[in-house]
Design a protein around this motif. Structure first.
Motif, mmCIF file in Angstrom:
data_model
loop_
_atom_site.group_PDB
_atom_site.id
_atom_site.type_symbol
_atom_site.label_atom_id
_atom_site.label_comp_id
_atom_site.label_asym_id
_atom_site.label_seq_id
_atom_site.Cartn_x
_atom_site.Cartn_y
_atom_site.Cartn_z
ATOM 1 N N UNK A 104 -57.120 0.714 14.068
ATOM 2 C CA UNK A 104 -58.708 1.108 13.340
ATOM 3 C C UNK A 104 -59.632 1.775 14.057
ATOM 4 N N UNK A 105 -59.243 2.092 15.345
ATOM 5 C CA UNK A 105 -60.165 2.637 16.354
ATOM 6 C C UNK A 105 -59.566 4.265 16.637
ATOM 7 N N UNK A 106 -59.934 5.248 15.896
ATOM 8 C CA UNK A 106 -59.427 6.642 15.900
ATOM 9 C C UNK A 106 -59.641 7.265 17.486
ATOM 10 N N UNK A 107 -60.786 6.728 17.921
ATOM 11 C CA UNK A 107 -61.012 7.218 19.245
ATOM 12 C C UNK A 107 -60.252 6.593 20.317
ATOM 13 N N UNK A 108 -59.665 5.674 20.025
ATOM 14 C CA UNK A 108 -58.913 4.971 21.039
ATOM 15 C C UNK A 108 -57.605 5.775 21.627
ATOM 16 N N UNK A 109 -57.129 6.890 20.689
ATOM 17 C CA UNK A 109 -56.159 7.629 20.815
ATOM 18 C C UNK A 109 -56.537 8.500 22.057
ATOM 19 N N UNK A 110 -57.768 8.856 22.417
ATOM 20 C CA UNK A 110 -58.308 9.699 23.253
ATOM 21 C C UNK A 110 -58.698 8.873 24.888
ATOM 22 N N UNK A 111 -58.504 7.596 24.918
ATOM 23 C CA UNK A 111 -58.654 6.727 26.111
ATOM 24 C C UNK A 111 -57.411 7.213 27.044
ATOM 25 N N UNK A 112 -57.756 7.375 28.524
ATOM 26 C CA UNK A 112 -56.651 7.827 29.270
ATOM 27 C C UNK A 112 -55.605 6.931 29.417
ATOM 28 N N UNK A 113 -54.541 7.178 29.484
ATOM 29 C CA UNK A 113 -53.324 6.350 29.272
ATOM 30 C C UNK A 113 -53.115 5.054 30.523
ATOM 31 N N UNK A 114 -53.692 5.736 31.745
ATOM 32 C CA UNK A 114 -53.758 4.502 32.668
ATOM 33 C C UNK A 114 -54.669 3.456 32.299
ATOM 34 N N UNK A 278 -67.209 -0.529 18.267
ATOM 35 C CA UNK A 278 -66.354 -0.224 19.325
ATOM 36 C C UNK A 278 -66.096 1.182 19.380
ATOM 37 N N UNK A 279 -65.576 1.699 18.375
ATOM 38 C CA UNK A 279 -65.083 3.194 18.068
ATOM 39 C C UNK A 279 -66.326 4.007 18.440
ATOM 40 N N UNK A 280 -67.202 3.567 17.865
ATOM 41 C CA UNK A 280 -68.698 4.534 17.906
ATOM 42 C C UNK A 280 -68.982 4.610 19.619
ATOM 43 N N UNK A 281 -69.017 3.294 20.289
ATOM 44 C CA UNK A 281 -69.171 3.318 21.806
ATOM 45 C C UNK A 281 -68.237 4.157 22.786
ATOM 46 N N UNK A 282 -66.955 4.387 22.059
ATOM 47 C CA UNK A 282 -65.996 5.313 22.911
ATOM 48 C C UNK A 282 -66.076 6.463 22.560
ATOM 49 N N UNK A 283 -66.812 6.809 21.448
ATOM 50 C CA UNK A 283 -66.814 8.354 20.865
ATOM 51 C C UNK A 283 -67.391 9.311 21.836
ATOM 52 N N UNK A 284 -66.757 10.434 22.111
ATOM 53 C CA UNK A 284 -67.457 11.436 22.927
ATOM 54 C C UNK A 284 -69.009 11.809 22.488
ATOM 55 N N UNK A 285 -69.080 11.945 21.435
ATOM 56 C CA UNK A 285 -70.604 12.493 20.907
ATOM 57 C C UNK A 285 -71.575 11.302 21.504
ATOM 58 N N UNK A 286 -71.038 10.098 21.281
ATOM 59 C CA UNK A 286 -72.138 8.881 21.885
ATOM 60 C C UNK A 286 -72.379 9.195 23.422
ATOM 61 N N UNK A 287 -71.101 9.228 23.993
ATOM 62 C CA UNK A 287 -71.114 9.318 25.585
ATOM 63 C C UNK A 287 -71.837 10.291 25.990
ATOM 64 N N UNK A 288 -71.885 11.751 25.531
ATOM 65 C CA UNK A 288 -72.487 12.697 26.048
ATOM 66 C C UNK A 288 -73.923 12.527 26.075
ATOM 67 N N UNK A 289 -74.411 12.037 24.714
ATOM 68 C CA UNK A 289 -75.798 12.029 24.507
ATOM 69 C C UNK A 289 -76.478 11.125 25.718
ATOM 70 N N UNK A 290 -75.480 9.793 25.941
ATOM 71 C CA UNK A 290 -75.990 8.595 26.735
ATOM 72 C C UNK A 290 -76.004 9.465 28.227
#
Length: 353
Positions: A104-114, A278-290
């Motif tokens: 249910x967290x689409x952005x989880x797929x882009x978390x580094x594997x380690x 949680x999905x919003x917090x790991x979103x690249x768009x949020x992160x770059x703005x942060x």
């Protein structure tokens, strides 16, 4: 909701469509985190609330033990809690957090594997923590006090800085810092006497023991300190957001590394809202703005880091293989170790002259 209304909402909030999909019910999302650490940024809260209809209510802690106590003594109050991965085992063993459905967290797929596969966060194939950001407890300096940044942790012991050195008031972090200063593995300290002796010799240098970013930043703003332990993301915020004369130093001896993750407490009343948040917090768009507006640690989302300029600190320095060789990630410790560290740390503070 009528289809035209839904279409309008999706159009108006296109960058947050993934979060919108999770908000099956507009409700409060109670978040527990450090103050001033991403989740309570007014612009981020406003964007998330507009996209999902959920209202974010933030609460704060000043230590991991306070965080665990708040979850334990307030069952059902919190929907999202930010936990240092080294403490995730403790929260899970205490039945304080529940498995998370990462589908249910689409952005989880882009978390580094380690990071996603960390044994500190995944137990028996179930995810108990979603990696968010990682960083270092290294050294930060008052730029006004140095012609050029120091390279060694030994700088804290230099008599020139007597009464102008700070260290965080945290037993585990302090003992691990002492381990690095004595050339030891922070997760396998063989010579505790050496650590005690090293930290004892540091005590006369100490101005105070800090517990929050605000403490550290106020002292450097008033030119009361020269050098001290600090978090990498905090140092970045101090320079970027508050325009303070602060620079991070990763000493040649190394630094303590940590991984922060989001969990959902047992009894959470708004799991759908928690997943969206949680999905919003790991979103690249949020992160770059942060990073751009405030300053932040390194995202666990590889696409988020790749979205930063190539010369950005969190890519150029924190992604430097030579820095990676010098850092040691915190691992869980036993209750017995924690008690021993706390006893030693309290003794050191009492004995400080």
């Amino acid at each position: 909701m009528r289809m035209p209304d839904l279409t309008a909402l999706l159009t108006a909030t296109a960058v947050f469509t993934s979060a919108l999909a999770f908000a099956a019910k507009a409700d409060d999302v109670h978040v527990l985190n450090w103050k001033g650490y991403g989740t309570d940024e007014p612009w981020a809260v406003a964007a998330f609330e507009k996209a999902t209809g959920n209202k974010v209510i933030n609460d704060f802690f000043n230590s991991e033990q306070e965080m665990l106590t708040k979850i334990r003594t307030n069952p059902g109050l919190y929907d999202v809690v930010m936990i240092n991965a080294a403490f995730n085992d403790q929260a899970m063993d205490g039945k304080l957090i529940q498995p998370i459905d990462t589908s249910k967290l689409p952005n989880y797929a882009d978390i580094s594997k380690d990071k996603a596969g960390s044994p500190m966060l995944v137990h028996d194939g179930k995810v108990y923590g979603v990696p968010w950001v990682w960083g270092l407890t290294a050294l930060a300096i008052n730029d006004k006090s140095f012609d050029k940044p120091p390279t060694s942790i030994a700088e804290m012991w230099d008599a020139a800085h007597k009464g102008r050195v700070v260290i965080r008031d945290d037993a585990v972090e302090a003992i691990q810092f002492g381990a690095i200063a004595t050339g030891q593995n922070i997760n396998d300290i063989k010579d505790m006497d050496a650590v005690k002796a090293k930290l004892t010799s540091l005590m006369p240098q100490i101005k105070t023991f800090w517990s929050s970013e605000n403490d550290w930043n106020q002292m450097v703003a008033s030119n009361q300190i020269d050098i001290g332990t600090y978090w990498s993301g905090s140092a970045d915020r101090a320079k970027t957001h508050f325009k303070l004369p602060v620079s991070l130093v990763v000493p040649q001896e190394g630094a303590v590394a940590w991984l922060d993750a989001f969990s959902i407490p047992v009894g959470a009343k708004n799991v759908a809202g928690a997943e969206a948040f949680i999905n919003y917090m790991i979103d690249p768009k949020f992160y770059v703005e942060w990073v751009t507006k405030v300053g932040a640690p390194v995202s666990a989302n590889t696409k988020a880091v790749e979205a930063l300029p190539e010369d950005a600190f969190n890519r150029k320095v924190m992604g430097d293989p030579e820095v990676a060789k010098r850092i040691q990630f915190q691992a869980p410790i036993t209750d017995a170790q924690r008690e021993a560290y706390l006893a030693l740390w309290q003794q050191l503070k009492v004995d400080v002259k």
